[in-house]
Design an enzyme around this catalytic site. Structure first.
Site, PDB file in Angstrom:
ATOM      1  N   GLY B  37       0.793  -1.226   0.000  1.00  0.00           N
ATOM      2  CA  GLY B  37       0.000   0.000   0.000  1.00  0.00           C
ATOM      3  C   GLY B  37       0.823   1.272   0.000  1.00  0.00           C
ATOM      4  O   GLY B  37       0.289   2.350  -0.191  1.00  0.00           O
ATOM      5  N   CYS B 246     -27.706  -8.912 -16.954  1.00  0.00           N
ATOM      6  CA  CYS B 246     -27.075  -8.693 -18.244  1.00  0.00           C
ATOM      7  C   CYS B 246     -27.994  -9.145 -19.366  1.00  0.00           C
ATOM      8  O   CYS B 246     -28.552 -10.237 -19.334  1.00  0.00           O
ATOM      9  CB  CYS B 246     -25.751  -9.456 -18.302  1.00  0.00           C
ATOM     10  SG  CYS B 246     -24.980  -9.424 -19.924  1.00  0.00           S
ATOM     11  N   CYS B 249     -25.960 -12.333 -21.286  1.00  0.00           N
ATOM     12  CA  CYS B 249     -25.706 -13.615 -20.632  1.00  0.00           C
ATOM     13  C   CYS B 249     -26.612 -13.853 -19.432  1.00  0.00           C
ATOM     14  O   CYS B 249     -26.633 -14.934 -18.868  1.00  0.00           O
ATOM     15  CB  CYS B 249     -24.241 -13.731 -20.219  1.00  0.00           C
ATOM     16  SG  CYS B 249     -23.824 -12.777 -18.751  1.00  0.00           S
ATOM     17  N   CYS B 271     -22.853  -6.982 -19.234  1.00  0.00           N
ATOM     18  CA  CYS B 271     -21.681  -7.153 -18.385  1.00  0.00           C
ATOM     19  C   CYS B 271     -20.582  -6.206 -18.843  1.00  0.00           C
ATOM     20  O   CYS B 271     -20.352  -6.066 -20.050  1.00  0.00           O
ATOM     21  CB  CYS B 271     -21.130  -8.569 -18.492  1.00  0.00           C
ATOM     22  SG  CYS B 271     -22.178  -9.809 -17.769  1.00  0.00           S
ATOM     23  N   CYS B 277     -18.716 -12.434 -19.901  1.00  0.00           N
ATOM     24  CA  CYS B 277     -20.022 -12.474 -20.557  1.00  0.00           C
ATOM     25  C   CYS B 277     -20.024 -13.493 -21.703  1.00  0.00           C
ATOM     26  O   CYS B 277     -20.925 -14.321 -21.817  1.00  0.00           O
ATOM     27  CB  CYS B 277     -20.361 -11.085 -21.086  1.00  0.00           C
ATOM     28  SG  CYS B 277     -22.076 -10.881 -21.563  1.00  0.00           S
TER      29      CYS B 277
END
Lengths: 257, 302
Positions: B37, B246, B249, B271, B277
């Site tokens: 980080g 979606c 899909c 998606c 997808c």
């Protein structure tokens, strides 16, 4: 009397040829209000900065006693510890509220910042505390989400005080807290500070050139001139029976209202 | 070395950058992995694409790329946008590595603004393109001061921002680039991925590397590191997702893009992760090959 909260000895500080502090010593005890008075350039602001750890003296020591009774040298504790102290046990009220406030953050956020900095993570709790403090400094709680820039000068100063006192510090440094405000607002602010300080038992180190403010708030007074403490004692004694010629001049030059 | 003309990489060193530059970036990467980080400065080079197009990510990828790696590049979840296609083609030219659009096949995935829906494994590395690495930059304009705040873990200010959001909007309005605490120590900007993707960073098995080219910073999240989105006890972090499924899909769990289909208010959700997808569409097609055949002509198998 208990051991002093802050204890400074032999402070020396020079800016080139100018001696800002010349062998200054000062003690502040818990719950005590000490005023440093003097004309511009007498070294009172330098003293405040040195005591608050913002500036390193050329010589001398400043000791701070924590709640457990252990004394720490302020200039030897490191920046992390000093910052922690600054947002827990200590507070700093600036002359100009803009220096002490975040102008782009709402009043509630300003008051809550110190709480969040020490780990408060409950939004409702922070907001409740902020509301409580706005009431205490006589700001309408309905303005909790307003930006400080929409506040008057006196309100900004009161908000700064709320923001500083919210974590119940043991020692607050105040640099001309009533400077730049008109007389009636000054009087109300002084009343407010006096009530809060007495209520919470906070020790205050107050720097001011306003003798009247010092008389109203302070238990003890230090008079500074050219980097030296020329006289110190209980407020009434110093102001009613000044010994040093400079103090006599200072007291005599206050306009009688 | 392969500097002579007629070399396999068009006169460039393997993966475009010279070996000394790669070594410098790797040193920064090692330090970044050692301090999860923490932003490590590095000497970012001019790259043959403009700032904001992934100059940081492309340098990190170049520094870690080996000849046997398989590279996937996504931009807003899609494999077929200009940025993704050109970076993939760039590395196939200057490093000869195989490109792929399949998340599971890739060993290195360079990404802009998304984490793939398919869970990543220990064998994979995710490289983020980062425009602004400093999470505090809108709150504290002085970079010297933000560095000090990181050094002292003085992050109360970030919570002030969240407080302001809740006070003003009733909820945290930050929908992307939502700040996280890494390993309980450093505040980190996850690059502009949607807040929806933040939970995927937590204890991810894959190594996550972040490169900011313009700001010349590198940071990292090693595998299985704790990554927590900042929140309040009474306003817990909630990843936002469009309410729908979606249109291609039928996924009800993936992150969705809203697509306008005409100028009369027609719209659909699809998606954002194109590979996820397509795989779902293929799986659906093979699972039910010709059972009912609901108009296969108009389906458009792509």
């Amino acid at each position: 009397m208990s051991a002093p909260l802050l204890e400074a000895k032999g402070l020396n500080l020079a800016f080139g040829a100018v001696r800002a502090l010349d062998d200054v010593a000062i003690d502040i005890h818990p719950g005590e209000v000490v005023a440093i008075v003097g004309e511009s350039g007498s070294g009172k602001s330098s003293l405040l900065r040195v005591l608050a750890g913002q500036m390193r003296p050329d010589a001398g020591t400043v000791l701070y006693r924590d709640p457990a009774g252990t004394a720490h040298p302020v200039h030897g504790m490191g920046e992390a510890a000093l910052r922690r102290l600054m947002r827990t046990d200590w507070g700093f009220v600036h002359q100009n509220a803009r220096d002490g406030l975040r102008m782009g953050v709402s009043a509630g956020g300003n008051v809550g910042e110190r709480l969040m900095a020490i780990g408060a993570r409950h939004y409702g709790g922070i907001r409740e505390e902020a509301t409580e403090w706005l009431k205490r400094v006589e700001i309408d709680p309905a303005r909790i989400d307003h930006l400080p820039r929409t506040f008057s000068g006196g309100m900004q100063q009161r908000l700064q005080i709320a923001r500083t006192l919210v974590t119940r510090p043991r020692l607050v440094f105040m640099d001309e807290p009533t400077g730049g405000l008109d007389v009636s607002v000054q009087a109300r602010l002084l009343d407010l500070i006096r009530a809060l300080v007495a209520d919470l038992g906070i020790a205050v180190l107050l720097v001011t050139h306003d003798i009247a403010a010092a008389r109203l708030l302070a238990h003890r007074i230090l008079v500074m001139r050219r980097g030296q403490v020329v006289e110190h004692g209980l407020t009434d004694r110093v102001l009613d029976d000044p010994q040093h010629p400079y103090t006599q001049l200072l007291v005599a030059s206050v306009l009688a209202a | 070395m392969s500097h002579e003309p007629g070399s396999p990489f068009g006169g460039y060193n393997f993966a475009y950058l010279d070996e000394n530059t790669k070594r410098m970036i790797r040193r920064a990467l090692l330090k970044a992995v050692a301090i999860p980080g923490h932003q490590v400065p590095f000497g970012a080079r001019e790259m043959p694409l403009p700032y904001g197009w992934g100059t940081g990510g492309i340098q990190v990828t170049a520094a870690i790329l080996g000849p046997r790696d398989v590279l996937k590049v996504i931009d807003q979840g899609a494999d077929d946008t200009t940025n993704a296609v050109s970076i993939r083609r760039f590395f196939s030219r200057v490093a000869g590595v195989r490109g792929t659009t399949r998340t599971a096949e890739a060993t290195i995935i360079q990404t802009r603004h998304r984490i793939p829906e398919t869970p990543l494994t220990e064998a994979q590395t995710l490289v983020y393109q980062v425009p602004m690495p400093e999470p505090l930059f809108r709150l504290e304009p002085r970079l010297a001061e933000t560095r000090r705040m990181h050094a002292l873990a003085d992050y109360g200010l970030m919570h002030v921002k969240l407080y302001e959001d809740i006070a003003r909007h009733g909820h945290v309005s930050t929908a992307y680039s939502y700040p996280v605490m890494v390993g309980g120590r450093y505040l980190m900007s996850p690059s502009p991925i949607p807040a929806f993707d933040n939970p995927k960073m937590h204890r991810m098995p894959a190594l996550q590397l972040f490169g900011a080219g313009r700001e010349k910073k590198i940071y990292a999240v090693p595998p299985y590191t704790e990554v927590r989105s900042l929140d309040f006890e009474d306003h817990p972090f909630r990843p936002h997702r469009a309410d729908g499924c979606c249109a291609l899909c039928g996924s009800t769990t993936s992150y969705l893009d809203e697509v306008l289909t005409d100028d009369r208010g027609g719209r659909m959700f699809v998606c954002s992760d194109t590979d996820y997808c397509e795989e779902r569409q293929e799986a659906a097609a093979t699972a039910a090959p010709a059972s009912t055949t609901p108009a296969p002509e108009t389906e458009g198998v792509a």
